[in-house]
Design a protein around this motif. Structure first.
Motif, PDB file in Angstrom:
ATOM      1  N   ASN A  12      37.749   2.765 -13.907  1.00  0.00           N
ATOM      2  CA  ASN A  12      36.306   2.680 -13.662  1.00  0.00           C
ATOM      3  C   ASN A  12      35.573   3.966 -14.013  1.00  0.00           C
ATOM      4  O   ASN A  12      34.379   4.107 -13.722  1.00  0.00           O
ATOM      5  N   GLN A  13      36.292   4.925 -14.627  1.00  0.00           N
ATOM      6  CA  GLN A  13      35.659   6.192 -15.001  1.00  0.00           C
ATOM      7  C   GLN A  13      36.027   6.570 -16.443  1.00  0.00           C
ATOM      8  O   GLN A  13      36.398   7.706 -16.736  1.00  0.00           O
ATOM      9  N   ARG A 136      29.471   6.889 -12.646  1.00  0.00           N
ATOM     10  CA  ARG A 136      30.443   6.979 -11.547  1.00  0.00           C
ATOM     11  C   ARG A 136      31.198   8.315 -11.537  1.00  0.00           C
ATOM     12  O   ARG A 136      31.933   8.599 -10.591  1.00  0.00           O
TER      13      ARG A 136
END
Length: 400
Positions: A12-13, A136
Motif C-alpha cells: 500500500n506504499q 500514505r
C-alpha cells in the motif's frame, strides 16, 4: 548500493524506496540540504541517489584529493538523513505532479500495462506509484525504510580511480563506516512470476493518432546459461540501426520512426520486449511484420556475417561503458549486488564472442516466441481494435 529497491515497497506504499532515495540528500542530523550541496560543490564532488526495482544506489565522483570529505558526506547521508517534514511534504507534492505528467503520456501507459501483464502480482509489475500510495507515505515510513534496509551488511561499496594506498583507504572507510551497526538482511519477495502466455491488451486512449506497442515476455537474469545467447539474439532482432526490426519496420516499410528491442535483466527475472510506435492505419501490417521477425529468430540460424557484426557492436559498447572510472564502478557494483562471479566483467567480451548460431536460435525460440508473448498497445480503440483482433482476442481497458 543497497538491496533496497522498489520491489521491497509495502503493497500500500508503492514508491517508498524512490521517495527515500530522493530525500536522503535533503538534510541530515548535522547538515541542511543546502549545506550538503554547497560542501559537495566546494570539493568538486557530486552525489546521485536512485532507486530501481532491485536496488537503491548512491553514486558520485570527486577530485581525488578530496576523497576523504566526499566519503564523510556520503556516510552522513546514508547513515544520518533526517527527512525534514517540509522536505517530505514538498517531495510528495512534486512526485504527484510528476506522476500526473507521466500518466498523460502513452509511452508511460504502455510500459506500465506491459509490466503488469507480464509480472502479475509480483513486485516487478510496479512501474509507478499511485497518488494514493504517495499520500500514505510519511516521514515515519521513510525513516523506517532507511533503518531497515540501509545497513553495512546489506550494501556494496565500490571505489574506483586515483586512490590512496590501501591501508590509508581502509582507515578512511573505517572512520566513517566502522561504527555502523549491522542489521538483519531483509528477505527477498517470494511472489511467483506468471508463466508466459499469449495475451493482447489494448489500453483505449481516444484521439491518439498512433499506437504505442510493446510485445514480449518474461526473460532471464544474468546468471542464466541462456543470458549471453539472448543478449546476442536480442541485439540481432532489435538492438540497433542494423537490426532486423529497424531495417524492416522503419527502413524498408516506413511504418515507424523507432523500432527496437529491450533486454532487461533483473535480479530474480527480467523481460524482453519489442518496442515501436506506428500510425493507426498500419497497425495490422506492422504487427504482422513484427511477429514474423520474432518467429524467424527462432526458426532459422543467423548468418555468420550478421552474428559477427552484432558481436562487434555489443563488445564495442561494453568497452565504451568501461572506459571511465564511473562506468567501471557502476559495473562492479552491479555484479556484486547481483551476486555474480568476480570474473564476470573480465569474461564478458569472450562470452559474447563465444555465442554460437544454434544457441541464439534456441534462446530466441524460447524468449521471442510469438505464441507466448504479451502484446500491449495504447491507442484509440475505435480505430485500431479491429486490426488487433486479427491476431487474437483483445481485452480493452480504459487509460487510467
Amino acid at each position: 548500493g543497497f538491496n533496497a529497491g522498489g520491489k521491497f515497497d509495502p503493497a500500500n506504499q508503492t514508491g517508498l524506496s524512490s521517495l527515500t532515495a530522493d530525500l536522503l540528500k535533503e538534510g541530515t542530523k548535522t547538515r541542511a540540504a543546502r549545506q550538503i550541496a554547497d560542501e559537495l560543490a566546494g570539493i568538486g564532488g557530486n552525489l546521485a541517489i536512485d532507486s530501481s526495482p532491485d536496488f537503491l544506489v548512491v553514486s558520485g565522483s570527486v577530485l581525488s584529493e578530496n576523497l576523504d570529505k566526499q566519503v564523510e558526506i556520503l556516510a552522513d547521508v546514508v547513515r544520518n538523513a533526517s527527512f525534514p517534514d517540509e522536505e517530505v511534504a514538498l517531495r510528495k507534492e512534486n512526485e504527484k505532479q510528476e506522476l500526473m505528467d507521466a500518466r498523460s503520456r502513452s509511452e508511460t501507459l504502455v510500459e506500465e500495462k506491459f509490466m503488469q501483464t507480464l509480472f502479475g502480482a509480483n513486485p516487478y509489475a510496479k512501474v509507478l506509484p499511485t497518488a494514493e500510495s504517495i499520500d500514505r507515505i510519511d516521514r515515519a515510513a521513510i525513516s523506517s525504510f532507511r533503518d531497515r534496509f540501509l545497513s553495512p551488511n546489506n550494501a556494496i561499496l565500490t571505489v574506483v580511480g586515483a586512490l590512496p594506498p590501501k591501508e590509508q583507504l581502509a582507515k578512511l572507510l573505517e572512520a566513517q563506516f566502522g561504527s555502523w551497526p549491522k542489521k538483519d538482511k531483509p528477505a527477498e519477495p517470494t511472489t511467483a512470476i506468471p508463466e508466459p502466455a499469449r495475451a493482447i491488451i489494448l489500453v483505449d486512449r481516444p484521439g491518439s493518432v498512433q499506437a504505442d506497442v510493446r510485445v514480449g515476455q518474461v526473460g532471464i537474469s544474468r546468471d542464466n546459461p541462456d543470458y549471453f545467447p539472448m543478449v546476442v539474439g536480442s541485439s540481432i532482432f532489435g538492438g540497433g540501426p542494423s537490426s532486423r526490426m529497424f531495417m524492416n519496420i522503419r527502413e524498408r516499410l516506413g511504418f515507424a520512426y523507432d523500432a527496437h528491442s529491450e533486454l532487461v535483466p533483473m535480479k530474480s527475472a527480467g523481460y524482453v520486449a519489442a518496442v515501436t510506435q506506428v500510425r493507426n492505419e498500419v497497425v495490422e501490417p506492422a504487427m504482422t511484420e513484427l511477429l514474423k521477425e520474432m518467429d524467424d529468430m527462432g526458426k532459422a540460424r543467423t548468418s555468420a556475417e550478421e552474428l559477427s557484426a552484432t558481436k562487434n557492436y555489443l563488445n564495442g559498447g561494453f568497452v565504451m561503458r568501461m572506459a571511465t572510472p564511473a562506468g567501471i564502478a557502476a559495473q562492479l557494483s552491479t555484479i556484486r549486488l547481483l551476486g555474480l562471479s568476480d570474473d564476470y566483467l573480465e569474461r564478458y567480451v569472450s562470452r559474447v564472442r563465444n555465442v554460437e548460431p544454434d544457441q541464439v536460435q534456441k534462446a530466441a525460440a524460447r524468449f521471442l516466441a510469438p505464441s507466448k508473448t504479451s502484446i500491449v498497445v495504447v491507442g484509440d480503440a475505435a480505430k485500431i481494435q479491429k486490426s488487433l483482433e486479427k491476431f487474437g482476442p483483445v481485452k480493452v481497458e480504459k487509460a487510467q
